[in-house]
Design a protein around this motif. Structure first.
Motif, PDB file in Angstrom:
ATOM      1  N   HIS A  25      21.313 109.494 -21.463  1.00 28.53           N
ATOM      2  CA  HIS A  25      21.258 107.789 -20.896  1.00 28.53           C
ATOM      3  C   HIS A  25      19.587 107.327 -20.683  1.00 28.53           C
ATOM      4  O   HIS A  25      19.335 108.230 -19.607  1.00 28.53           O
ATOM      5  CB  HIS A  25      22.288 107.036 -20.017  1.00 28.53           C
ATOM      6  N   SER A  42      24.391 103.550 -23.821  1.00 24.16           N
ATOM      7  CA  SER A  42      26.036 103.862 -24.032  1.00 24.16           C
ATOM      8  C   SER A  42      26.109 103.560 -26.024  1.00 24.16           C
ATOM      9  O   SER A  42      26.469 104.542 -26.151  1.00 24.16           O
ATOM     10  CB  SER A  42      27.199 103.175 -24.022  1.00 24.16           C
ATOM     11  N   SER A 130      28.163  97.911 -23.096  1.00 24.72           N
ATOM     12  CA  SER A 130      27.883  96.553 -23.020  1.00 24.72           C
ATOM     13  C   SER A 130      27.077  95.873 -24.176  1.00 24.72           C
ATOM     14  O   SER A 130      26.923  94.370 -24.336  1.00 24.72           O
ATOM     15  CB  SER A 130      26.722  96.416 -21.665  1.00 24.72           C
ATOM     16  N   THR A 217      21.564  97.937 -21.770  1.00 20.54           N
ATOM     17  CA  THR A 217      19.868  98.779 -20.982  1.00 20.54           C
ATOM     18  C   THR A 217      18.996  98.517 -22.753  1.00 20.54           C
ATOM     19  O   THR A 217      17.903  97.847 -22.394  1.00 20.54           O
ATOM     20  CB  THR A 217      20.341 100.326 -21.093  1.00 20.54           C
TER      21      THR A 217
HETATM   22  P1  13P Z   1      25.035 100.318 -21.519  1.00 14.67           P
HETATM   23  O1  13P Z   1      25.998  99.791 -21.975  1.00 14.67           O
HETATM   24  O2  13P Z   1      23.626  99.004 -20.892  1.00 14.67           O
HETATM   25  O3  13P Z   1      23.804 101.904 -22.108  1.00 14.67           O
HETATM   26  O4  13P Z   1      25.431 100.830 -19.872  1.00 14.67           O
HETATM   27  C1  13P Z   1      25.998 102.087 -19.326  1.00 14.67           C
HETATM   28  C2  13P Z   1      26.534 101.708 -17.900  1.00 14.67           C
HETATM   29  O5  13P Z   1      26.478 102.706 -17.344  1.00 14.67           O
HETATM   30  C3  13P Z   1      25.664 100.295 -16.686  1.00 14.67           C
HETATM   31  O6  13P Z   1      25.683 100.920 -15.465  1.00 14.67           O
END
Ligand code: 13P
Ligand code: SF4
Length: 312
Positions: A25, A42, A130, A217
């Protein structure tokens, strides 16, 4: 003491020997991102985990992400360098509490963020990240109530943007993203009036309302590329700065500090538990390995596959 370069070379050799892949990540340490075969958010990581042909997947990230890889690729050996790499958001929703809440709202559908345990995913109709939460919630039948778990900030954001007030929010949050305050953003904005504010939807509502762009992200990284500005104020975990700086070396990124009195900084200490040393040991010894009860795994897989099918 072994330096980072020779550790990275040893990791590389082990990866080849064992047909292993390292997925990481964006929030992990820079040197960890550098040894990874794939770095993503993610959603992208779960898509990669679903279609890798490696025999071993080493997940450089937190536990729920490694579990997601195992759920999608049960025939593979999934390793996590530190099994204490948890997630405060995932911890804010226990499966037995969600089960009870579902019983009280039997006509509802459960949408759960991937930042959840396999047991919670097994109680979920469709997962989201997200990146795709808006798309997923918007595609659900208008006559079904929705339980959105566990992130109250992302859930509230989705509720506002979609206008669906039939969404019931779970009361969970990420301790890193909750630390950002609008005051700190306004201070930075004062000093850098041309800088746009980019924030992650796990931040609190006043922060999101003060932002020029809200996204995952990967969406934040892509936004900078398409926007072409010179200065940005970043309200998310600090690990993202490595990729931002690599991709856009001439752009200035100003990380938002946490609010006064908040302990720590904008680091996710769970993500930072992954180091080159423990990646090497884990690959060498093939432990710790993620294992799951098959019944839970199979149920959890349905909710992740439902998300992946709706994400294209
Ligand atoms: P993302 O979906 O942006 O990867 O977010 C993962 C996460 O753990 C944010 O704190
Ligand atoms: Fe969990 Fe927050 Fe860390 Fe993301 S940043 S892994 S939501 S604790």
């Amino acid at each position: 003491m072994v330096d980072n370069r020779s550790l990275a070379e040893k990791i590389d050799a082990l990866k080849k020997e064992k047909n292993a892949v390292i997925l990481s990540h964006y929030y992990t340490r820079p040197e960890v991102q550098q040894v990874a075969d794939f770095v993503g958010d993610s959603l992208a990581l779960s898509q990669k985990a679903a279609d890798t042909d490696a025999d071993i997947v080493l997940f450089a990230g937190v536990y729920f992400m490694a579990e997601t890889a195992k759920i999608l690729s049960p025939e593979k050996k999934v390793l996590i360098p530190d099994s204490d790499a948890g997630c405060s958001l995932a911890d804010s929703c226990r499966a037995e509490d969600l089960r009870r809440f579902k019983e009280q709202h039997p006509d509802s559908m459960v949408v759960a963020y991937v930042n959840t345990s396999a047991e919670v995913k097994a109680l979920t109709d469709v997962c989201c990240t997200s990146s795709n939460a808006l798309k997923i919630v918007s595609a659900l039948p208008a006559d079904r109530k929705i339980i959105f778990a566990p992130d109250r900030n992302l859930g509230d954001y989705i509720k506002r943007v979609t206008g669906r007030d039939d969404i019931m929010l779970w009361n969970g949050a990420c301790h890193v993203h909750e630390k950002f305050s609008v005051e700190k953003i306004l201070q930075l904005k004062n000093e850098h009036p041309d800088a746009k504010v980019l924030s992650h939807p796990e931040c609190r509502k006043p922060v999101l309302l003060a932002s020029d762009f809200v996204g995952s992200t990967a969406a934040i990284i892509d936004f900078v590329g398409s926007d072409g500005g010179r200065e940005y104020i970043i309200a998310t975990e600090s690990g993202i700065l490595f990729e931002l700086q690599e991709r856009y070396p001439d752009v200035v990124f100003l990380p938002v500090p946490p609010e006064d009195g908040a302990c720590g900084c904008n680091n996710c200490e769970y993500m930072k538990l992954v180091t080159l040393e423990n990646i090497y040991d884990t690959l060498l010894n093939e432990t710790p390995e993620v294992t799951l009860d098959e019944d839970v795994r199979a149920k959890a897989e349905k909710s992740i596959r439902a998300m992946l099918d709706m994400s294209f």
